[in-house]
Write a protein that holds these residues in place. Structure first.
Motif, short mmCIF file in Angstrom:
data_model
loop_
_atom_site.label_atom_id
_atom_site.label_comp_id
_atom_site.label_asym_id
_atom_site.label_seq_id
_atom_site.Cartn_x
_atom_site.Cartn_y
_atom_site.Cartn_z
N LYS A 64 0.88 -1.17 0.00
CA LYS A 64 0.00 0.00 0.00
C LYS A 64 0.92 1.22 0.00
CE LYS A 64 -3.61 -2.46 2.54
NZ LYS A 64 -4.41 -2.51 3.79
N ASP A 70 1.25 4.15 -1.73
CA ASP A 70 0.83 5.55 -1.67
C ASP A 70 0.44 5.95 -0.25
OD1 ASP A 70 1.27 5.96 -4.34
OD2 ASP A 70 -0.78 5.48 -4.95
N ARG A 120 2.42 8.60 2.25
CA ARG A 120 1.67 9.73 2.82
C ARG A 120 1.80 9.74 4.34
NH1 ARG A 120 -3.74 9.78 4.03
NH2 ARG A 120 -4.17 7.99 2.68
N LEU A 178 -9.12 3.98 -5.05
CA LEU A 178 -8.25 4.81 -5.89
C LEU A 178 -8.37 6.29 -5.55
CD1 LEU A 178 -8.80 3.09 -9.37
CD2 LEU A 178 -7.00 2.66 -7.69
N LYS A 223 -5.61 8.22 -3.64
CA LYS A 223 -4.33 8.60 -4.22
C LYS A 223 -4.22 10.12 -4.32
CE LYS A 223 -3.43 4.52 -7.08
NZ LYS A 223 -3.16 4.05 -8.45
N PHE A 257 -5.43 12.33 -7.58
CA PHE A 257 -6.32 11.50 -8.40
C PHE A 257 -7.44 12.37 -8.96
CE2 PHE A 257 -7.72 7.45 -9.81
CZ PHE A 257 -9.10 7.49 -9.83
N ASP A 268 -7.16 10.46 -14.59
CA ASP A 268 -7.04 9.08 -14.11
C ASP A 268 -8.33 8.30 -14.37
OD1 ASP A 268 -5.56 10.95 -11.78
OD2 ASP A 268 -4.37 9.28 -12.53
N GLY A 311 -7.74 11.44 2.50
CA GLY A 311 -7.04 12.16 1.45
C GLY A 311 -7.43 13.61 1.26
#
Length: 498
Positions: free
Chosen positions: A83, A85, A89, A395, A398, A401, A405, A462
């Motif tokens: 994992k 990403d 982070r 997704l 990310k 994103f 994408d 995120g």
């Protein structure tokens, strides 16, 4: 390995004894040291538990530095489990928290954090990022130590140039790698553990004799601590075998290969023997304490009953939540939509109902004839496949994103994608679509993790900061995250009382 096991045993005994209960800082140090031991021993489950223990204690004490250390270890764990990403982070956020803390030894901790990040980036082939971490590591290594430790700064810089030489060699910049190696040699602060960092450079530059000296010194060191049969010794012998092959000494390589085989067999026998001993102990205990087993069965029955009650409670709590006017049109509708999409029920009535609920959210107006027009089946299939993948693989977590994408996932141009977005989603554009996904995930975390702060939830989904998260959450659900959490908690209490 034995050193870490012995140290771990000591830390656990001190922790359990309660002798340091009056010193918050020592308690945090003990939890961190236990976490580091589990990391070195590669004990996954215990490492995860120790991370959470340290994080909770640090939050309770308001200690930003130790909380950051727990998040950095969590990032390493996520990166190790692919994992990446999320791992990066967590680690980078933890570094920023550490930099803003007043922790006395933060420069030493940051130096090690940058070294770990550098190695992570190197393994992933992200050499520019790795070099950036190397420079930051050097900056921290040049900071004065908070404690009077002999040659501490020299050791830090020696590790910087060892890792940098490896990085430059991996990228084919051998002239620069040789200069870094020459600087490493000039810093007279050798250490058998730290000096292992230079191994990859020595192997790539065919300095086989020097590499063999480094490896032999490290092997003697761990052998002195009784680690003659361990994964660490196996790794050392593997490196020596590769060196002897590189030097053309196949006889010696074969000899070390045999030793590696013996260690593998011993580790297998040790593991199997431990499993057999555990099984025997269980049989012996069962034979000698039948009455105790009966009480165990009773306890298991009570636990099962409790779990059933808990499942019923969760079920009825969900029923009550579904009656909420705000969540009915968004959460329930979107959940029905996702369920249908994930199971490829592309023409089911549930999907149509879900889309209607989403499109009419916040408005009592009827759906226009244009909106009820029969959509193109291929566009519908593509959009549902895209949404299924985005939801299933998270997704939307990310960084960066967005529309490009999403378009790449289904292979359509921006005009066609815009029409699909307006037909099959309540979002006005791709940016809003991603933001909705993130706050929906945030709503899930708010319920599952009542101990998380709003800032933690915002970072986890995120959003980056609470202002954006709160604004987007209210736009989607009609209430703020804090009001949502409070409302759901009140409804759960009402259900318990009922």
């Amino acid at each position: 390995m034995r050193r870490y096991l012995r140290a771990l045993s000591i830390y656990q005994k001190i922790d359990e004894s309660g002798v340091v209960k009056d010193s918050t800082h020592v308690q945090l140090l003990l939890l961190k040291w236990q976490m580091d031991c589990y990391d070195a021993l590669l004990i996954d489950d215990d490492l995860a538990q120790s991370i959470l223990r340290l994080r909770k204690k640090a939050k309770d004490c308001g200690d930003k530095a130790f909380e950051a250390m727990s998040y950095f270890m969590s990032g390493k764990w996520h990166h190790l489990h692919d994992k990446k990403d999320i791992g990066y982070r967590y680690c980078l956020d933890a570094v920023e928290k550490l930099k803003s803390s007043d922790y006395a030894s933060k420069h030493q901790v940051l130096r090690n954090c940058y070294a770990e990040l550098m190695k992570m980036y190197m393994r992933d082939g992200r050499y520019d990022d790795a070099m950036r971490m190397s420079k930051l590591q050097e900056e921290e290594a040049r900071q004065p130590w908070s404690m009077n430790i002999l040659n501490a700064n020299d050791r830090g810089l020696r590790r910087v140039y060892a890792l940098r030489a490896c990085l430059l060699a991996k990228t084919g910049r051998m002239a620069e790698a040789d200069k870094a190696y020459a600087t490493w040699q000039k810093i007279l602060a050798p250490n058998v553990i730290d000096d292992m960092e230079i191994y990859d450079y020595l192997l790539l530059s065919h300095h086989s004799e020097e590499a063999l000296g480094i490896i032999t010194g490290y092997r003697d060191f761990i052998y002195g601590y009784g680690d003659s049969i361990s994964m660490r010794m196996l790794s050392v012998l593997n490196k020596e075998t590769l060196l002897f092959i590189d030097m053309g000494n196949l006889e010696k390589a074969s000899e070390y290969g045999v030793q590696m085989g013996r260690i593998v067999d011993s580790l297998f026998i040790r593991k199997t023997g431990a499993q057999m001993q555990t099984t025997y102990s269980l049989f012996e205990e069962q034979e000698s304490s039948h009455q105790k087993s009966m009480w165990l069965y009773v306890a298991m029955a009570v636990a099962i009953a409790f779990l059933l009650l808990l499942m019923l409670f969760l079920y009825y709590s969900r029923v009550i939540r579904q009656r909420n006017k705000v969540l009915l049109k968004v959460l329930n509708g979107l959940n029905a939509y996702r369920y249908a999409a994930l199971h490829d029920e592309l023409l089911s009535p549930e999907i149509v109902t879900a889309l209607e609920q989403v499109k009419t959210y916040g408005s009592d107006a009827d759906v226009s004839p244009e909106e009820t027009e029969e959509p193109d089946d291929e566009d519908k299939r593509l959009f549902f496949e895209m949404d299924k993948q985005v939801t299933r693989d998270h997704l939307f977590l990310k960084p960066g994103f967005g529309r490009d994408d999403l378009m790449r996932l289904i292979g359509v141009d921006k005009n066609r994608f815009g029409k699909m977005m307006s037909k099959y989603s309540d979002a006005s554009n791709a940016s809003v679509y991603v933001s909705v996904k993130r706050v929906e995930y945030g709503a899930k975390l708010l319920l599952e993790h009542p101990e998380y702060t709003i800032l933690t939830i915002a970072n986890e989904c995120g959003m980056g900061n609470t202002v954006t998260f709160n604004r987007t959450f209210k736009a989607v659900f009609g209430i703020t995250p804090s009001e949502y959490r409070e409302k759901m908690a009140q409804k759960a209490k009402q259900e318990v009382k009922a």
